[in-house]
Write an enzyme that holds these catalytic residues in place. Structure first.
Site, PDB file in Angstrom:
ATOM      1  N   ASP A  90       7.584 -13.353  11.014  1.00 35.37           N
ATOM      2  CA  ASP A  90       6.220 -12.899  10.698  1.00 35.37           C
ATOM      3  C   ASP A  90       5.296 -14.073  10.336  1.00 35.37           C
ATOM      4  O   ASP A  90       4.187 -14.196  10.868  1.00 35.37           O
ATOM      5  CB  ASP A  90       6.244 -11.924   9.508  1.00 35.37           C
TER       6      ASP A  90
ATOM      7  N   LYS B 249      12.417  -4.119   5.450  1.00 39.04           N
ATOM      8  CA  LYS B 249      12.545  -5.575   5.605  1.00 39.04           C
ATOM      9  C   LYS B 249      13.260  -6.249   4.433  1.00 39.04           C
ATOM     10  O   LYS B 249      14.047  -7.168   4.635  1.00 39.04           O
ATOM     11  CB  LYS B 249      11.155  -6.199   5.785  1.00 39.04           C
TER      12      LYS B 249
HETATM   13  P1  NAP Z   1       3.298  -3.777   2.223  1.00 35.37           P
HETATM   14  O1  NAP Z   1       4.518  -4.607   1.977  1.00 35.37           O
HETATM   15  O2  NAP Z   1       3.363  -2.337   1.937  1.00 35.37           O
HETATM   16  O3  NAP Z   1       2.097  -4.433   1.387  1.00 35.37           O
HETATM   17  C1  NAP Z   1       0.839  -3.850   1.380  1.00 35.37           C
HETATM   18  C2  NAP Z   1      -0.147  -4.732   0.635  1.00 35.37           C
HETATM   19  O4  NAP Z   1      -1.437  -4.210   0.855  1.00 35.37           O
HETATM   20  C3  NAP Z   1       0.073  -4.797  -0.857  1.00 35.37           C
HETATM   21  O5  NAP Z   1      -0.334  -6.051  -1.319  1.00 35.37           O
HETATM   22  C4  NAP Z   1      -0.850  -3.692  -1.353  1.00 35.37           C
HETATM   23  O6  NAP Z   1      -1.385  -3.937  -2.627  1.00 35.37           O
HETATM   24  C5  NAP Z   1      -2.000  -3.817  -0.391  1.00 35.37           C
HETATM   25  N1  NAP Z   1      -2.684  -2.536  -0.208  1.00 35.37           N
HETATM   26  C6  NAP Z   1      -2.162  -1.406   0.321  1.00 35.37           C
HETATM   27  N2  NAP Z   1      -3.090  -0.449   0.361  1.00 35.37           N
HETATM   28  C7  NAP Z   1      -4.226  -0.971  -0.192  1.00 35.37           C
HETATM   29  C8  NAP Z   1      -5.522  -0.480  -0.419  1.00 35.37           C
HETATM   30  N3  NAP Z   1      -5.862   0.761  -0.087  1.00 35.37           N
HETATM   31  N4  NAP Z   1      -6.436  -1.299  -0.939  1.00 35.37           N
HETATM   32  C9  NAP Z   1      -6.108  -2.559  -1.273  1.00 35.37           C
HETATM   33  N5  NAP Z   1      -4.890  -3.111  -1.082  1.00 35.37           N
HETATM   34  C10 NAP Z   1      -3.951  -2.307  -0.547  1.00 35.37           C
HETATM   35  O7  NAP Z   1       2.839  -3.899   3.743  1.00 35.37           O
HETATM   36  P2  NAP Z   1       3.011  -5.165   4.725  1.00 35.37           P
HETATM   37  O8  NAP Z   1       4.281  -5.060   5.476  1.00 35.37           O
HETATM   38  O9  NAP Z   1       2.760  -6.408   3.956  1.00 35.37           O
HETATM   39  O10 NAP Z   1       1.839  -4.906   5.778  1.00 35.37           O
HETATM   40  C11 NAP Z   1       0.494  -5.139   5.454  1.00 35.37           C
HETATM   41  C12 NAP Z   1      -0.367  -5.037   6.716  1.00 35.37           C
HETATM   42  O11 NAP Z   1      -0.023  -6.056   7.632  1.00 35.37           O
HETATM   43  C13 NAP Z   1      -0.174  -3.719   7.481  1.00 35.37           C
HETATM   44  O12 NAP Z   1      -1.412  -3.268   7.943  1.00 35.37           O
HETATM   45  C14 NAP Z   1       0.691  -4.094   8.648  1.00 35.37           C
HETATM   46  O13 NAP Z   1       0.462  -3.266   9.774  1.00 35.37           O
HETATM   47  C15 NAP Z   1       0.185  -5.493   8.908  1.00 35.37           C
HETATM   48  N6  NAP Z   1       1.165  -6.292   9.658  1.00 35.37           N
HETATM   49  C16 NAP Z   1       0.765  -6.779  10.829  1.00 35.37           C
HETATM   50  C17 NAP Z   1       1.635  -7.544  11.562  1.00 35.37           C
HETATM   51  C18 NAP Z   1       1.159  -8.085  12.876  1.00 35.37           C
HETATM   52  O14 NAP Z   1       1.988  -8.487  13.677  1.00 35.37           O
HETATM   53  N7  NAP Z   1      -0.130  -8.165  13.118  1.00 35.37           N
HETATM   54  C19 NAP Z   1       2.921  -7.809  11.101  1.00 35.37           C
HETATM   55  C20 NAP Z   1       3.304  -7.290   9.870  1.00 35.37           C
HETATM   56  C21 NAP Z   1       2.410  -6.526   9.142  1.00 35.37           C
HETATM   57  P3  NAP Z   1      -0.614  -3.518  -3.981  1.00 35.37           P
HETATM   58  O15 NAP Z   1       0.426  -4.549  -4.195  1.00 35.37           O
HETATM   59  O16 NAP Z   1      -1.686  -3.543  -4.993  1.00 35.37           O
HETATM   60  O17 NAP Z   1      -0.028  -2.145  -3.726  1.00 35.37           O
END
Ligand code: NAP
Length: 437
Positions: free
Chosen positions: A266, A230
């Site tokens: 999003d 992204k």
């Molecule tokens: P990302 O850019 O990789 O960010 C992940 C975030 O989660 C970071 O802040 C990370 O913290 C934190 N994190 C990851 N693993 C963790 C753990 N074990 N414990 C605590 N914090 C943790 O991912 P993203 O694109 O933002 O996606 C995040 C979530 O949103 C995913 O589950 C994704 O499937 C969901 N999502 C859903 C939709 C929907 O339509 N419902 C759309 C987009 C995303 P750090 O910075 O400390 O690493």
């Protein structure tokens, strides 16, 4: 619907397919010994619907028949079930003003609503529109098409050759992994419901540079962009929409004759999902996470007037994001911040399949004054949402966000309003089955 051309098109289609044509209204009138108008006048609409259902039941059991029906046929589930059993349901759609122009001022049917003809037609069509959308296996916009061309389109659809052709526009999702993406199901079902000559595929993409070259080179109409591309996609498009600039990430690329424009739906999708339950303006919202989804959601909530606190596992990332939106900040364990909050949002993957027993915050931190939105949608009811429900909080599952962002992408690709109910049904079916990692 009256004026859609069902008899003309139906006869042409039957000739094209070498089938018989039957008009259910004609048979009802024949059996009743009077016109439909007289039948309704003497015995009422319900009597007409009873006779119509009997005729539909009989016709639907015949082979090789194109059945023309009145638009109200889909108001009875038994008719839909009968027609579906061995056939396909085709909706001949037309703009209301075009129907009125075709029918003239008065039409030939008694009013359904007791209102003047034009108003009656408008009211009935508006009420039935969601049922047509949901029910049709295929729809054709008849507004500016000749009957023969409409019949040809339907024939191609029925023969299975209309779904993909040299003219089909290609869309898809690029990311890694995307093998279990639910987007193809939602988008393709929506194309079919509206009779659009589009197809949506999943492209497992390791190299975003080459993938974006491919969009240009193959004239792909548009793509959804997902993890991990992204942010990188921002640098590769020709123009960034404000929604993408606000969060420094692109979740949608639209290709307008070689000019690529990046969008991000999003944040708006999450906001729409949350605001169905709780308007965010002036509310205290705690956002967990500082990655891509969190950034998009923070931008949308900030734009809508929420007061933000951002908590993240690595607090320095939360601080950097909070800085952009004048938000308070802290570590993921800073859960005292939740006690005075109105809204709690999880934008981390914690709780996602297969770690379904995990929650980003302990259950004790949740309270009944909260609205809790979890971006995780697999499973739909996460541990966090279960705990929130038990604490008396309102809950908003993440599949709503997925639905709304897909609907926004559908509109960007096709220019048409997304058939939300069709997409929701497709998503529900997909999520209702096995878990999608
Ligand atoms: P990302 O850019 O990789 O960010 C992940 C975030 O989660 C970071 O802040 C990370 O913290 C934190 N994190 C990851 N693993 C963790 C753990 N074990 N414990 C605590 N914090 C943790 O991912 P993203 O694109 O933002 O996606 C995040 C979530 O949103 C995913 O589950 C994704 O499937 C969901 N999502 C859903 C939709 C929907 O339509 N419902 C759309 C987009 C995303 P750090 O910075 O400390 O690493």
């Amino acid at each position: 619907m009256r004026g859609c051309g069902k008899t003309t098109v139906g006869k042409l289609l039957a000739a094209n397919l070498g089938m018989d044509f039957a008009d259910s209204d004609d048979i009802v009138a024949l059996q009743a010994g009077m016109s439909i108008a007289e039948l309704v006048k003497c015995h009422g609409w319900e009597a007409f619907r009873e006779r119509e259902a009997a005729v539909i039941g009989e016709l639907a059991s015949q082979d090789n028949t194109v059945i023309g029906t009145g638009g109200g046929v889909i108001t009875r589930e038994e008719n839909i079930a009968a027609l579906r059993k061995r056939g396909k349901i085709v909706w001949l759609e037309a703009d209301i003003d075009i129907l009125l122009a075709r029918l003239g001022e008065h039409g030939d049917r008694p009013s359904l609503t007791g209102r003047p003809f034009a108003e009656d037609l408008r009211t009935v069509l508006t009420a039935r529109y969601p049922i047509y959308l949901k029910t049709a296996d295929f729809s054709v916009d008849t507004s500016d098409r000749e009957p023969a061309a409409i019949a040809q389109l339907i024939a191609e659809f029925l023969k299975g050759s209309g779904s993909i052709s040299a003219a089909t526009l290609v869309c898809g999702v690029i990311g890694n992994p995307v093998a279990h993406s639910l987007s193809p199901t939602m988008h393709n079902r929506a194309y079919r419901a509206l009779g659009l000559d589009y197809v949506y595929l999943a492209f497992t993409t390791a190299d975003i540079n080459r993938a974006v070259d491919g969009i240009r080179g193959l004239n792909i109409r548009g793509v959804s962009v997902t993890i991990p591309h992204k942010e990188a996609a921002c640098q590769l498009v020709d123009e960034l929409d404000q929604s993408a600039r606000d969060c420094g990430a692109v979740n949608t690329i639209v290709n307008d004759r070689g000019m690529l424009r990046g969008y991000n739906s999003d944040g708006a999708a999450a906001l729409r999902a949350i605001e169905e339950t709780t308007p965010v303006k002036g509310k205290q919202a705690v956002l967990l996470g500082a990655g891509g989804a969190a950034t998009a959601i923070a931008a949308a909530l900030n734009g809508a007037g929420a007061r933000l606190t951002i908590l993240n596992r690595h607090p320095e990332r939360a601080a950097a994001l909070a800085n952009r939106f004048n938000a308070a900040t802290g570590g993921l364990d800073d859960i005292t911040k939740i006690s005075g909050a109105d809204i709690l949002i999880n934008a981390t993957p914690v709780g996602m399949w297969p770690e379904t027993e995990a929650s980003p915050v302990p259950a004790e931190a949740l309270h009944r004054n909260l609205t809790v939105f979890d971006a995780v949608y697999n499973p739909r009811m996460t541990r966090l949402l279960c705990d929130a429900g038990a604490a008396g909080a309102k809950i908003v599952p993440g599949d709503k966000m997925l639905l709304y962002l897909a609907a926004a992408q559908f509109k960007l690709f096709t220019g048409r309003e997304a058939p939300l109910e069709v997409m929701a049904a497709a998503l529900n079916e997909a999520l209702g089955g096995e878990d999608h990692a």
